[in-house]
Design an enzyme around this catalytic site. Structure first.
Site, PDB file in Angstrom:
ATOM      1  N   ARG A 225       0.854  -1.188   0.000  1.00 14.29           N
ATOM      2  CA  ARG A 225       0.000   0.000   0.000  1.00 14.29           C
ATOM      3  C   ARG A 225       0.890   1.238   0.000  1.00 14.29           C
ATOM      4  NH1 ARG A 225      -2.418   1.187   5.291  1.00 14.29           N
ATOM      5  NH2 ARG A 225      -0.975   2.941   5.223  1.00 14.29           N
ATOM      6  N   HIS A 229      -3.823   4.785   4.011  1.00 12.74           N
ATOM      7  CA  HIS A 229      -4.981   3.893   4.034  1.00 12.74           C
ATOM      8  C   HIS A 229      -6.175   4.570   3.373  1.00 12.74           C
ATOM      9  CE1 HIS A 229      -7.926   0.986   5.344  1.00 12.74           C
ATOM     10  NE2 HIS A 229      -8.600   1.930   5.973  1.00 12.74           N
ATOM     11  N   TYR A 238       3.533   5.948  11.370  1.00 11.85           N
ATOM     12  CA  TYR A 238       3.692   4.586  11.888  1.00 11.85           C
ATOM     13  C   TYR A 238       4.542   3.659  11.017  1.00 11.85           C
ATOM     14  CZ  TYR A 238      -0.348   3.965   8.735  1.00 11.85           C
ATOM     15  OH  TYR A 238      -1.198   3.977   7.655  1.00 11.85           O
TER      16      TYR A 238
END
Length: 332
Positions: A225, A229, A238
């Site tokens: 990815r 998100h 993160y």
């Protein structure tokens, strides 16, 4: 693949401008989307997760319909009742996704079981999920049911290595996601999700098997990815974005396919840019058309539940109609 990339970029720009409310891209995952979509046939069913809108577009959903559903305007077949990035297309048997993670997998298996019971040989249901979806109970129930019933389905996991902010290393102790299918007696395949040809061959094998009546297959497509998100996320908080840059660069599925096509003499140098420019123009035209369409009529709030709206619903609608109305900032 370029159509997905260009459309995603334009939609994300609209979200940042406050013209739509929410968006989730499929950047870096286009090969997994298109390679699997290319296997599907018109009679098949598609049960998607968040990043498979490109499957619907590949099968014939128009750009106008997709954008109408993002705006939730009067041209939206769901009448503005769904979130953006939750499109559907009845004509092409593309089922609306659910934001509840993995709840769509039992639906996919159920559709496949229904086709088998009805004797509809040759039809396949493709059910999609992310790696995070395989940690939900619905996934395990569905895969078990698929294996026991030999449902004609292909269950496809786009393993992009991040379940929002949870990395794959904290997602499962299994060596691969594919092994989760083996535990339920379902044949499992793992393929390079950034190689569109590898994706096609893996999914084609699984679909041919299902069409013969030989049961389900669980396909893990390893990808990454590259984007956040969704438009509500900041992945730099993160994860190590230097890793992301590797996947954005040398492992980019569109770049890999372009290199292959150029070497084969099937794509001229600079042709990709020309194609992207035409897609960009088409998407901008569709946006202009959809922004000009008003929101759904207020009366649609009480439609599609009862054959005839109850007296209570009509009373509530009248109360809303008499109240103050605030124009949505997402409609111009």
């Amino acid at each position: 693949m370029l159509r997905i990339r260009v459309t995603d970029a334009r939609m994300m720009a609209l979200q940042r401008q406050g013209r739509i409310g929410f968006y989730g891209e499929a950047v870096g995952q286009e090969a997994a989307v298109v390679g699997s979509a290319a296997v599907s046939e018109p009679q098949d069913w598609i049960v998607p997760a968040l990043r498979e809108a490109g499957v619907g577009l590949y099968r014939g959903m128009t750009t106008d319909s997709y954008i109408a559903q993002i705006y939730g305007n009067a041209a939206d077949p769901t009448k503005g009742r769904q979130m953006p990035c939750h499109p559907c297309d009845r004509e092409h048997q593309y089922v609306v996704m659910s934001s509840c993670v993995s709840t769509q997998i039992p639906h996919a298996v159920g559709i496949a079981m229904a086709m088998k019971i009805a004797g509809d040989r040759g039809k396949v249901c493709f059910g999609y999920m992310g790696d995070g979806g395989t940690s939900e109970g619905d996934f395990h129930v569905a895969v078990n049911f698929a294996g026991v019933s030999k449902a004609p389905c292909v269950l496809i996991c786009q393993n992009n290595q991040w379940a929002i902010s949870t990395p794959g290393t904290l997602q499962t102790a299994a060596e691969t996601i594919a092994l989760k299918g083996v535990g339920y007696g379902v044949e499992a395949i793992r393929a390079d999700g950034n190689d569109v040809l590898a994706v096609y061959h893996a999914v084609a094998y699984a679909a041919d098997k299902a069409r013969r009546g030989d049961g389900p297959t669980f396909v893990e497509l390893l990808t990454y990815r590259v984007s956040a998100h969704t438009s509500s996320d900041d992945p730099s908080r993160y994860r190590d974005e230097s890793v992301t840059e590797i996947w954005r660069g040398q492992r980019d599925p569109i770049r890999r396919l372009e290199t292959y096509l150029v070497k084969r003499g099937w794509l001229a140098a600079g042709e990709r840019e020309a194609i992207a420019e035409q897609i960009e123009a088409d998407v901008r035209d569709a946006i202009a058309r959809q922004e000009a369409i008003a929101p759904p009529a207020l009366e649609t709030l009480i439609e599609d539940v009862f054959e005839e709206p109850t007296w209570l619903l009509r009373e509530q609608l009248a109360a809303i109609a008499d109240g103050p109305r605030v124009k949505s900032p997402h409609h111009r």
